[in-house]
Motif scaffolding. Structure first.
Motif, PDB file in Angstrom:
ATOM      1  N   LEU A 138       0.870  -1.168   0.000  1.00 24.33           N
ATOM      2  CA  LEU A 138       0.000   0.000   0.000  1.00 24.33           C
ATOM      3  C   LEU A 138       0.905   1.215   0.000  1.00 24.33           C
ATOM      4  O   LEU A 138       1.614   1.444   1.001  1.00 24.33           O
ATOM      5  N   PRO A 139       0.957   1.992  -1.107  1.00 23.34           N
ATOM      6  CA  PRO A 139       0.180   1.832  -2.344  1.00 23.34           C
ATOM      7  C   PRO A 139       0.674   0.661  -3.177  1.00 23.34           C
ATOM      8  O   PRO A 139       1.595  -0.053  -2.784  1.00 23.34           O
ATOM      9  N   SER A 140       0.040   0.489  -4.337  1.00 21.49           N
ATOM     10  CA  SER A 140       0.354  -0.648  -5.194  1.00 21.49           C
ATOM     11  C   SER A 140       1.795  -0.578  -5.685  1.00 21.49           C
ATOM     12  O   SER A 140       2.378   0.493  -5.831  1.00 21.49           O
ATOM     13  N   LEU A 141       2.345  -1.764  -5.964  1.00 21.24           N
ATOM     14  CA  LEU A 141       3.736  -1.851  -6.395  1.00 21.24           C
ATOM     15  C   LEU A 141       3.923  -1.307  -7.800  1.00 21.24           C
ATOM     16  O   LEU A 141       4.974  -0.769  -8.146  1.00 21.24           O
ATOM     17  N   ARG A 142       2.905  -1.473  -8.647  1.00 23.15           N
ATOM     18  CA  ARG A 142       3.000  -1.025 -10.033  1.00 23.15           C
ATOM     19  C   ARG A 142       1.967   0.065 -10.322  1.00 23.15           C
ATOM     20  O   ARG A 142       0.994   0.219  -9.597  1.00 23.15           O
ATOM     21  N   ALA A 143       2.230   0.786 -11.390  1.00 23.69           N
ATOM     22  CA  ALA A 143       1.327   1.847 -11.813  1.00 23.69           C
ATOM     23  C   ALA A 143       0.965   1.632 -13.276  1.00 23.69           C
ATOM     24  O   ALA A 143       1.838   1.399 -14.112  1.00 23.69           O
ATOM     25  N   LEU A 144      -0.328   1.703 -13.583  1.00 24.82           N
ATOM     26  CA  LEU A 144      -0.801   1.644 -14.961  1.00 24.82           C
ATOM     27  C   LEU A 144      -0.757   3.029 -15.580  1.00 24.82           C
ATOM     28  O   LEU A 144      -1.030   4.034 -14.907  1.00 24.82           O
ATOM     29  N   ALA A 145      -0.437   3.085 -16.864  1.00 24.72           N
ATOM     30  CA  ALA A 145      -0.442   4.357 -17.583  1.00 24.72           C
ATOM     31  C   ALA A 145      -0.572   4.085 -19.077  1.00 24.72           C
ATOM     32  O   ALA A 145      -0.225   3.000 -19.565  1.00 24.72           O
ATOM     33  N   GLY A 160       4.109  -0.316 -15.216  1.00 21.65           N
ATOM     34  CA  GLY A 160       5.538  -0.186 -15.019  1.00 21.65           C
ATOM     35  C   GLY A 160       5.826   0.082 -13.561  1.00 21.65           C
ATOM     36  O   GLY A 160       4.923   0.134 -12.722  1.00 21.65           O
ATOM     37  N   GLU A 161       7.103   0.252 -13.247  1.00 19.57           N
ATOM     38  CA  GLU A 161       7.499   0.629 -11.895  1.00 19.57           C
ATOM     39  C   GLU A 161       7.176   2.120 -11.730  1.00 19.57           C
ATOM     40  O   GLU A 161       7.526   2.932 -12.577  1.00 19.57           O
ATOM     41  N   PRO A 162       6.519   2.510 -10.637  1.00 18.06           N
ATOM     42  CA  PRO A 162       6.118   3.922 -10.491  1.00 18.06           C
ATOM     43  C   PRO A 162       7.264   4.905 -10.593  1.00 18.06           C
ATOM     44  O   PRO A 162       7.080   6.033 -11.064  1.00 18.06           O
ATOM     45  N   ALA A 163       8.473   4.486 -10.175  1.00 17.34           N
ATOM     46  CA  ALA A 163       9.617   5.406 -10.150  1.00 17.34           C
ATOM     47  C   ALA A 163      10.434   5.377 -11.427  1.00 17.34           C
ATOM     48  O   ALA A 163      11.483   6.016 -11.489  1.00 17.34           O
ATOM     49  N   LEU A 164       9.977   4.660 -12.454  1.00 14.02           N
ATOM     50  CA  LEU A 164      10.723   4.571 -13.702  1.00 14.02           C
ATOM     51  C   LEU A 164       9.859   5.024 -14.867  1.00 14.02           C
ATOM     52  O   LEU A 164       8.642   4.828 -14.866  1.00 14.02           O
ATOM     53  N   PRO A 165      10.479   5.605 -15.897  1.00 13.03           N
ATOM     54  CA  PRO A 165       9.710   5.982 -17.087  1.00 13.03           C
ATOM     55  C   PRO A 165       9.365   4.760 -17.924  1.00 13.03           C
ATOM     56  O   PRO A 165      10.051   3.741 -17.890  1.00 13.03           O
ATOM     57  N   TRP A 215      24.162  -7.747 -11.694  1.00 14.35           N
ATOM     58  CA  TRP A 215      23.304  -6.571 -11.758  1.00 14.35           C
ATOM     59  C   TRP A 215      23.980  -5.283 -11.267  1.00 14.35           C
ATOM     60  O   TRP A 215      23.362  -4.214 -11.284  1.00 14.35           O
ATOM     61  N   LEU A 216      25.250  -5.368 -10.879  1.00 17.86           N
ATOM     62  CA  LEU A 216      26.005  -4.158 -10.569  1.00 17.86           C
ATOM     63  C   LEU A 216      26.786  -3.634 -11.768  1.00 17.86           C
ATOM     64  O   LEU A 216      27.478  -2.629 -11.672  1.00 17.86           O
ATOM     65  N   GLY A 217      26.645  -4.306 -12.914  1.00 18.99           N
ATOM     66  CA  GLY A 217      27.343  -3.873 -14.112  1.00 18.99           C
ATOM     67  C   GLY A 217      26.523  -2.897 -14.935  1.00 18.99           C
ATOM     68  O   GLY A 217      25.363  -2.598 -14.630  1.00 18.99           O
ATOM     69  N   PRO A 218      27.080  -2.385 -16.030  1.00 12.16           N
ATOM     70  CA  PRO A 218      26.383  -1.423 -16.879  1.00 12.16           C
ATOM     71  C   PRO A 218      25.134  -2.031 -17.509  1.00 12.16           C
ATOM     72  O   PRO A 218      25.113  -3.204 -17.901  1.00 12.16           O
ATOM     73  N   GLY A 219      24.081  -1.232 -17.575  1.00 11.21           N
ATOM     74  CA  GLY A 219      22.848  -1.645 -18.243  1.00 11.21           C
ATOM     75  C   GLY A 219      21.994  -2.609 -17.461  1.00 11.21           C
ATOM     76  O   GLY A 219      21.119  -3.267 -18.040  1.00 11.21           O
ATOM     77  N   MET A 220      22.185  -2.689 -16.145  1.00 12.27           N
ATOM     78  CA  MET A 220      21.509  -3.701 -15.348  1.00 12.27           C
ATOM     79  C   MET A 220      20.541  -3.121 -14.313  1.00 12.27           C
ATOM     80  O   MET A 220      20.095  -3.834 -13.420  1.00 12.27           O
ATOM     81  N   ALA A 221      20.207  -1.852 -14.399  1.00 17.00           N
ATOM     82  CA  ALA A 221      19.214  -1.303 -13.475  1.00 17.00           C
ATOM     83  C   ALA A 221      17.886  -2.024 -13.673  1.00 17.00           C
ATOM     84  O   ALA A 221      17.414  -2.154 -14.809  1.00 17.00           O
ATOM     85  N   PRO A 222      17.263  -2.514 -12.612  1.00 11.66           N
ATOM     86  CA  PRO A 222      16.065  -3.338 -12.761  1.00 11.66           C
ATOM     87  C   PRO A 222      14.960  -2.652 -13.554  1.00 11.66           C
ATOM     88  O   PRO A 222      14.553  -1.537 -13.220  1.00 11.66           O
ATOM     89  N   TYR A 223      14.525  -3.311 -14.610  1.00 12.93           N
ATOM     90  CA  TYR A 223      13.375  -2.941 -15.440  1.00 12.93           C
ATOM     91  C   TYR A 223      13.603  -1.714 -16.322  1.00 12.93           C
ATOM     92  O   TYR A 223      12.760  -1.413 -17.170  1.00 12.93           O
ATOM     93  N   LEU A 224      14.720  -1.021 -16.160  1.00 13.37           N
ATOM     94  CA  LEU A 224      14.954   0.138 -17.027  1.00 13.37           C
ATOM     95  C   LEU A 224      15.139  -0.292 -18.478  1.00 13.37           C
ATOM     96  O   LEU A 224      14.914   0.486 -19.399  1.00 13.37           O
ATOM     97  N   GLY A 225      15.496  -1.559 -18.686  1.00 18.04           N
ATOM     98  CA  GLY A 225      15.655  -2.069 -20.042  1.00 18.04           C
ATOM     99  C   GLY A 225      14.379  -2.110 -20.844  1.00 18.04           C
ATOM    100  O   GLY A 225      14.415  -2.242 -22.070  1.00 18.04           O
TER     101      GLY A 225
END
Length: 790
Positions: free
Chosen positions: A254-261, A274-279, A369-379
């Protein structure tokens, strides 16, 4: 179109952006450019979820102490160990063209709303900040990429659990703790690994970094969460169009883990979650292609065990000599106190999470996941605008973490599965246990994207994934392993049973399967009761109730309540105890308390609260030879104990027994936990939602894992079914609501519908959107202020 209109002047916009909010709270954003679109998405995300976003950022960057005080210094230090610390140009390049620009725009939108809150807190400050007495901070776009600890990663916790079990209980106990896939895999302790040097708390810092600290019930899990997805070809549906379904299983929040858009601009028209904190959008469709994901549990982690120099605990043996750890000194700001200066230590493999100078040992986590291009879900930024299956597959080649079973379906009927992840190559070892950090056990790069298997247009007309072992026979080529730690196949087997049985599926039917509560463990265990007779009344009561039951864990079922209590609390521990009895010490240390050893061993092998059990362990024990006839009495005794257990909680009248009376969703806001840690005696009413009855378990397709008190801890708070080609026929659910602001009408308006397995239309066409719109927001360009330039 109906309803009120709100207007905001937003610095950085090139042209006005229109946001139409439908009656389920889904925002539909229409912009003239991608830059404006993602800036508007960031602004709207902050408008609806500012506290959630601020907490996400602070936890990830190690800045909780700055606003919450000294109790969070350890969490902050741990989080900083696992930040991305590489070259940012390399980092952004790894995601593909446009990702950095998208991040800049999104963060500019977040910051524009933060500025608005600072300028007029009486109107715009969300109540969570008032409750905790602090104000939101501005962001930098690099925050989105540097934060890594919010993802789902594998398998360092399993490595340690396995090593400690082998050390303390022996190999037979490890075979009872968890099944490894493919079946028949043999464990080999890496040469040079001393299991005795491993402390029980070796992953404490790792757990602090990766587990939210605000819930008193939050605990790290050996096999967290899970998900289901499936795709049906036109030949399997009532409409002759493909269907794609996805219901990710995560912690209930609470609130929800994901956001619809819904994000619409020239060249892009994508809707989903998607993740609320990511575009962007990671699960949804773009009017050409539908896509969904479940965890593909790639082993992207290893625990390295170092022999340190007795004269210098920060030097470790590597190759033919000693190598010095790297030290980074940082200051952690602390509310109402002086900053805390802390040293962070790193080896060539990763952050040091534990030191044992008294044993000349240290331990570090190596994480892909500490390497380049590995931020969760940003891909997901790279694939959400792919309009063809081939373009989607090409985009997945850049995907890093977490590992995902990506499925897709196009309007022309093409559908498929393509796992995506960076998979470390381990030459001559398999990652199932910790390894010495002396250079003997190194990664040999990563598998190429084309090395992972994939499927397109299967002859069966359907495919599904549920985190189960799904590698084809003969894989892997070249001996490279993906992982040996998969989920039990229970959910997949039930999906397969249902999907193969019909050729007239509808979107509504898919929702019913997403909320299916058939327990395959129950179906397979109940026949063992046939022919048994109970002498005690409570045992006869249990037999009568279960023998007439269909194995469905519905909320209203008394038999479901009895079975779950029996299976989880009584039957499985008894089976483990009997299986371990031959291993209990009979001579030497511990022999005088063999029963105590058995109790401790059973606790070690029992899944933690909220975790799914692996029914294959129990079924194997039930099927084992029983020359002494011990199984029948064990079944009857434990069933009688379970009846007494349920009676004590729900009363003697079986008419009052119901699984949903025990198994309930109780959503609690992080503010409740944070205030409790501060010693507050009361919390605002909006911190808790009413408890609602729930069906299912961690082993059913309608997944609903639970804690010791049977409160549901995880499951599919978000569900989606896409009618591919008939886009307006798609369905969705997002509990408890689209907004994270307790003042909003959409804060918890979907909670009851979710709890009772409902769904709402995920409208897409402009005409349908306008027909369902309840209010309109217009964002207009405004002068840039210094604080919005970050």
């Amino acid at each position: 179109m109906k309803g009120e209109t709100a207007s905001f002047a937003v610095p950085g916009l090139g042209e006005p952006v229109e946001i139409l909010v439908d009656r389920w709270g889904v925002p539909h954003l229409y912009a003239g450019s991608r830059a404006d679109l993602f800036l508007a998405q960031g602004f709207n995300a902050a408008r609806e979820r500012l506290f959630q976003l601020d907490l996400w950022r602070r936890r990830g960057l190690g800045l909780l102490s700055e606003v919450l005080g000294a109790d969070y210094v350890e969490h902050d230090r741990a989080a900083r160990l696992f930040l991305y610390r590489g070259d940012m140009a390399e980092e952004w390049a790894a995601y593909g063209p446009g990702t950095r620009e998208m991040a800049r725009s999104f963060v500019a939108g977040v910051n524009a709303y933060v500025t608005l809150v600072h300028e007029d807190p009486s109107r715009f400050l969300p109540p969570e900040f008032a409750a905790l007495d602090y104000a939101p901070a501005h962001w930098h776009h690099s925050d989105l990429a540097r934060i890594r600890t919010h993802g789902l990663f594998y398998n360092v916790r399993q490595e340690v659990a396995r090593a400690l079990t082998l050390r303390d209980l022996g190999p037979r106990a490890e075979e009872l703790r968890k099944v490894r896939d493919p079946l028949g895999h043999r464990l080999t302790v890496p040469e040079g690994l001393d299991l005795d040097v491993l402390p029980e708390d070796v992953l404490r810092v790792y757990d602090l970094a990766t587990t939210p600290p605000w819930s008193p019930r939050a605990q790290p899990s050996q096999s967290p969460d899970g998900s289901n997805n499936w795709v049906l070809a036109p030949s399997k549906t009532a409409t002759g169009r493909p269907l794609l379904a996805n219901d990710p299983h995560r912690a209930l929040t609470l609130p929800s883990l994901r956001a619809l858009a819904h994000l619409s601009a020239p060249g892009l028209d994508v809707i989903g979650a998607g993740e609320p904190a990511l575009p962007g959008i990671s699960i949804g469709h773009n009017g050409h292609l539908a896509f969904g994901l479940t965890i593909f549990p790639v082993d992207q982690e290893d625990l390295y065990v170092y022999r340190t120099d007795p004269r210098d605990p920060h030097a470790y043996a590597y190759g033919d000599g000693w190598e010095r750890m790297t030290c980074v000194t940082e200051e952690i700001p602390v509310r109402d106190a002086e900053p805390v200066r802390t040293k962070l230590w790193f080896t060539r493999h990763g952050p040091v999470v534990r030191e044992r100078p008294e044993r000349d040992a240290a331990f570090a986590v190596r994480a892909a996941w500490l390497g380049p291009g590995m931020a969760p879900y940003l891909g997901s930024a790279g694939y959400m605008d792919a309009t063809t299956p081939d373009a989607f597959i090409r985009a997945l080649r850049r995907w890093g973490a977490p590992g995902e079973n990506q499925v897709y379906a196009a309007a022309d009927g093409t559908m498929g599965w393509c796992p995506a992840a960076q998979v470390p190559r381990r030459r001559g070892w398999d990652g199932t246990l910790p390894v010495p950090g002396d250079g003997t056990y190194e990664w040999d790069g990563f598998l190429h994207a084309g090395d992972l298997p994939s499927t397109r247009d299967p002859a069966a007309g359907w495919l599904a994934t549920a985190n189960q072992y799904n590698l084809p026979s003969g894989y892997p080529r070249g001996g490279w392993q993906v992982t040996h730690d998969w989920y039990a196949p229970t959910r997949y087997e039930r999906c397969a049973e249902a999907l193969a049985a019909r050729d007239d599926w509808s979107a509504e039917d898919c929702v019913r399967l997403q909320t299916d509560y058939v327990s395959l463990p129950a179906r397979r265990i109940l026949p063992r009761l046939a022919g048994l007779r109970g002498e005690r009344l409570r045992t006869r009561t249990g037999l009568e109730l279960l023998r007439g039951w269909d194995g469905r864990l519905t909320a209203g079922s008394g038999a479901a309540a009895l079975f779950q209590v029996w299976y989880r609390r009584h039957l499985r521990p008894a089976l483990l105890r009997e299986a371990l009895r031959p291993s209990a010490p009979s001579t030497g240390p511990g022999a005088e308390d063999a029963e105590g050893w058995l109790r401790a061993a059973v606790r070690r092998l029992t899944p933690a609260d909220g975790e799914a059990m692996d029914p294959r362990v129990d079924l194997r024990l039930l099927d084992a030879p029983d020359p002494e006839g011990r199984l029948g009495p064990l079944l009857l005794d434990t069933l009688g104990e379970a009846v007494a257990d349920v009676t004590a909680v729900l009363g003697p009248d079986q008419e009052d027994w119901a699984w949903g009376a025990l198994h309930r969703a109780r959503l609690v806001h992080p503010v409740a936990g944070l205030l409790a840690r501060q010693g507050a005696e009361a919390v605002p009413d909006w911190c808790r939602l009413d408890a609602l009855p729930r069906g299912g378990s961690a082993e059913t397709v309608g997944a609903a894992g639970y804690l010791a008190d049977f409160a549901q801890s995880d499951g599919a708070s978000f569900r989606m079914v896409v009618d591919v080609g008939g886009w307006d026929g798609s369905l969705a659910m997002n509990s408890p609501g689209q907004s994270g602001d307790p003042r909003s009408a959409h804060y918890a308006d979907l909670y009851r519908a979710w709890a009772f397995d409902g769904a709402f239309p995920l409208v897409y066409s402009r005409s349908r959107v306008e027909g369902e719109t309840t209010h309109r927001i217009v964002l207009s360009p405004a002068p840039v202020t210094p604080s919005s330039r970050r």
